[in-house]
Write an enzyme that holds these catalytic residues in place. Structure first.
Site, short mmCIF file in Angstrom:
data_model
loop_
_atom_site.label_atom_id
_atom_site.label_comp_id
_atom_site.label_asym_id
_atom_site.label_seq_id
_atom_site.Cartn_x
_atom_site.Cartn_y
_atom_site.Cartn_z
N LYS A 171 -5.06 -22.49 -7.71
CA LYS A 171 -5.74 -22.59 -8.90
C LYS A 171 -7.07 -21.86 -8.70
O LYS A 171 -7.93 -22.15 -7.74
CB LYS A 171 -5.94 -23.99 -9.31
CG LYS A 171 -6.61 -24.35 -10.59
CD LYS A 171 -5.68 -24.47 -11.86
CE LYS A 171 -6.03 -24.17 -13.09
NZ LYS A 171 -6.24 -22.29 -13.29
N THR A 201 -17.03 -25.76 -18.22
CA THR A 201 -18.15 -25.33 -17.11
C THR A 201 -19.46 -25.72 -17.54
O THR A 201 -20.46 -26.41 -16.50
CB THR A 201 -17.90 -23.95 -16.67
OG1 THR A 201 -16.43 -23.70 -16.77
CG2 THR A 201 -18.32 -23.46 -15.32
N GLN A 254 -13.32 -21.67 -3.97
CA GLN A 254 -12.39 -22.39 -4.81
C GLN A 254 -11.75 -23.52 -3.99
O GLN A 254 -11.33 -24.60 -4.94
CB GLN A 254 -11.49 -21.50 -5.53
CG GLN A 254 -10.94 -21.83 -6.83
CD GLN A 254 -11.65 -21.79 -7.98
OE1 GLN A 254 -12.38 -20.70 -8.26
NE2 GLN A 254 -11.80 -22.90 -9.04
N SER A 302 -9.30 -27.42 -16.35
CA SER A 302 -8.06 -26.64 -16.21
C SER A 302 -6.95 -27.49 -15.74
O SER A 302 -5.91 -27.52 -16.28
CB SER A 302 -8.26 -25.38 -15.34
OG SER A 302 -8.94 -24.34 -16.00
N ASN A 354 -19.71 -17.41 -21.17
CA ASN A 354 -19.01 -18.69 -21.50
C ASN A 354 -19.95 -19.70 -20.84
O ASN A 354 -20.06 -20.65 -21.48
CB ASN A 354 -17.54 -18.60 -20.79
CG ASN A 354 -16.91 -19.86 -21.12
OD1 ASN A 354 -16.88 -20.87 -19.86
ND2 ASN A 354 -16.53 -20.64 -22.10
N LYS A 401 -7.91 -17.02 -6.24
CA LYS A 401 -8.72 -16.30 -7.21
C LYS A 401 -8.11 -14.92 -7.54
O LYS A 401 -7.39 -14.63 -6.43
CB LYS A 401 -10.23 -16.26 -6.67
CG LYS A 401 -11.10 -15.80 -7.50
CD LYS A 401 -11.78 -17.00 -8.42
CE LYS A 401 -12.75 -16.73 -9.64
NZ LYS A 401 -13.21 -17.73 -10.06
N LYS A 425 -14.23 -26.35 -3.78
CA LYS A 425 -14.48 -27.04 -5.19
C LYS A 425 -13.31 -27.72 -5.88
O LYS A 425 -13.64 -28.74 -6.41
CB LYS A 425 -14.81 -25.60 -6.10
CG LYS A 425 -15.06 -26.13 -7.65
CD LYS A 425 -15.30 -24.89 -8.39
CE LYS A 425 -16.01 -23.74 -7.81
NZ LYS A 425 -16.47 -22.47 -8.45
N ASP A 457 -12.61 -16.00 -15.84
CA ASP A 457 -13.86 -16.13 -15.00
C ASP A 457 -14.42 -14.74 -15.55
O ASP A 457 -14.28 -14.63 -16.87
CB ASP A 457 -13.44 -15.57 -13.65
CG ASP A 457 -14.71 -15.74 -12.72
OD1 ASP A 457 -15.21 -16.83 -12.42
OD2 ASP A 457 -15.53 -14.70 -12.40
#
Ligand code: NDP
Length: 448
Positions: free
Chosen positions: A93, A212, A114, A380, A243, A129, A117, A169
């Site tokens: 993811k 985010t 990631q 997500s 964003n 990613k 995280k 992203d």
């Protein structure tokens, strides 16, 4: 901090040799290995069973040609990437980045970060990613659609709702996700939650767009509260105007702060009366124009060419939300000299190692990206849950879950830092807390 342990030093050397010319990836790995010194003293089994050697090597790297036709009928060729880094705790993811600076090293650093995280969110998601060196800036909707369709034509062979679930992203927002989702559905003849960040009419989650930026402020708020402070009455500087920056600005303002600056890669705006977010949304989300247009809405605001200078504006809280390594040692010194109290990273790896050192040695509260910006991927994962259940939760339900997740991430990172003798060092705490869960899963799976 520097790596002292002989095994970790050797591993770092091997990573540099095996991945030449990828400084961002080296930087991300070095930071994690520095944090793991204390862990392997307590848990030598992680070295013995090869978990640390494995975790720095992606499970799979997919690299492909993306041909598309521009509005003049000319064939254009870009390069696409998907790095499936680690699936020990769930399907890969992580977002897709469309920006001309994208190359394998950038995707590798982002995919590596990631892993930790996603583990920190407490949800069952592995690390991945992807992206392309395609630049959506200045392209027509038709060009963006043709590029996205071509990109997905190849990517669709490697992803799936239970295998790998990309999201957005830099350069990939609702428009791009829509075109990619449409193409996936057409190619595979299935309606599944294969992408997140989808539009609400076709399976998106309420509050994903805000997640985010909102999550960043929830995390920062918890970090401030732990030290007897809050956003109330504070002056905030935010870099970027995409964003993450827009919704960080919205939430910081709701929490009682005054946001005085935003930027893009050309320059920054300073508005001493507080940023008018309605104007920013109109410029960035509707018109897709540059941040300098802001002064047409707010004549008293000031625009300065060049984005680095934003960190010389005095503030209590700094939220870097643009890109990697945007806060240099010099910028960190300026922030400290102006009395900054807290820095929380909305972008991935926005502070250089030297900048982090300056913040920490000056007792500035520092929330690293892995922990502070995990709200996007956490939401997500909530979108994936809703898709699997074929249900939709309300905005309030999702937002409440997001808030709870961010508070827990702060608590877990803070507790891990304390347990391993590095109290208040959230960089180490986030790396350790994220690592241990993945390491335990990898150990249980054997050599695979
Ligand atoms: P957007 O594309 O929406 O916005 C990016 C913003 O950063 C733009 O204002 C852009 O300016 C600026 N920017 C990008 N590259 C540079 C650069 N090289 N120098 C200066 N400014 C730059 O992206 P997001 O807001 O989604 O992402 C921002 C950061 O947050 C990234 O680091 C991303 O990895 C991270 N992140 C995003 C998540 C998400 O859910 N979207 C989740 C977790 C992290 P310009 O328009 O001029 O390029």
């Amino acid at each position: 901090m520097a790596i002292k342990n002989t095994y970790l030093l050797g591993l770092m050397e091997r990573v540099e040799k095996r991945n030449p010319g990828e400084p961002e990836f080296h930087q991300a790995v070095r930071e994690v290995l520095e944090s793991l010194e204390a862990v392997i003293e307590k848990h030598p089994e992680y070295v013995e069973c090869g978990v640390i050697d494995s975790i720095v090597e992606p499970e799979r790297i997919i690299k492909f040609r993306v041909p598309w036709v521009d509005d003049n009928g000319k064939v254009q060729i870009n390069r696409g990437f998907r790095i499936q880094f680690n699936s020990a705790i769930g399907p890969y993811k992580g977002g897709l980045r469309f920006h001309p600076s994208v190359y394998e090293g950038i995707i590798k650093f982002l995919g590596f970060e990631q892993i930790f995280k996603n583990s920190l969110t407490g949800l069952p998601i592995g690390g991945g990613k992807g992206g392309s060196d395609f630049d959506p800036k200045g392209k027509s909707d038709g060009e963006v659609m043709r590029f996205c369709q071509s990109f997905m034509t190849e990517l669709s062979k490697h992803i799936g709702a239970d295998t790998d679930v990309p999201a957005g992203d830099i350069g990939v927002g609702g428009r791009e996700i829509g075109y990619m989702y449409g193409q996936y559905k057409r190619l595979r003849n299935e309606f599944t939650g294969v992408l997140t960040g989808k539009g609400i009419p076709y399976g998106g989650s309420l509050a994903r767009t805000q997640a985010t930026g909102y999550g960043l402020c929830y995390f920062a708020d918890e970090m401030l509260k732990d030290k007897g402070m809050s956003f109330e009455g504070k002056t905030v500087v935010i870099s970027g105007s995409g964003n993450v920056a827009i919704y960080a600005c919205e939430k910081a303002t709701q929490l009682g702060a005054k946001v005085v600056a935003l930027s893009d890669s050309n320059g920054y705006v300073y508005d001493s009366e507080g940023i008018d977010l309605g104007a920013v949304k109109q410029i960035k989300e509707v018109e897709r124009k540059r941040i300098k247009e802001y002064i047409n809405y707010r004549p008293n605001a000031k625009y300065t060419e060049g984005c680095g200078g934003i960190w010389t504006i005095p503030c209590d809280i700094a939220l870097p939300c643009a890109t990697q390594n945007e806060i240099s040692a010099e910028s960190a010194k300026a922030l400290v000299a102006n009395g900054v109290k807290a820095v929380a990273e909305g972008a991935n790896m926005p502070s250089t190692p030297e900048a982090i050192e300056i913040f920490q040695s000056n007792k500035v509260l520092f929330g690293p990206a892995k922990a502070a910006n995990a709200g996007g991927v956490a939401t997500s994962a909530l979108e994936m849950s809703q898709n699997s259940m074929r249900l939709s939760w309300t905005f309030e339900e999702v937002d409440e879950k997001l808030h709870g997740i961010m508070v827990n991430i702060y608590k877990n990172a803070s507790a891990a830092a304390k347990e391993y003798g590095m109290e208040d060092n959230l960089v180490a705490g986030a790396n350790i807390a994220g690592f241990i869960k993945v390491a335990e899963a990898m150990k249980a799976h054997g050599v695979v």
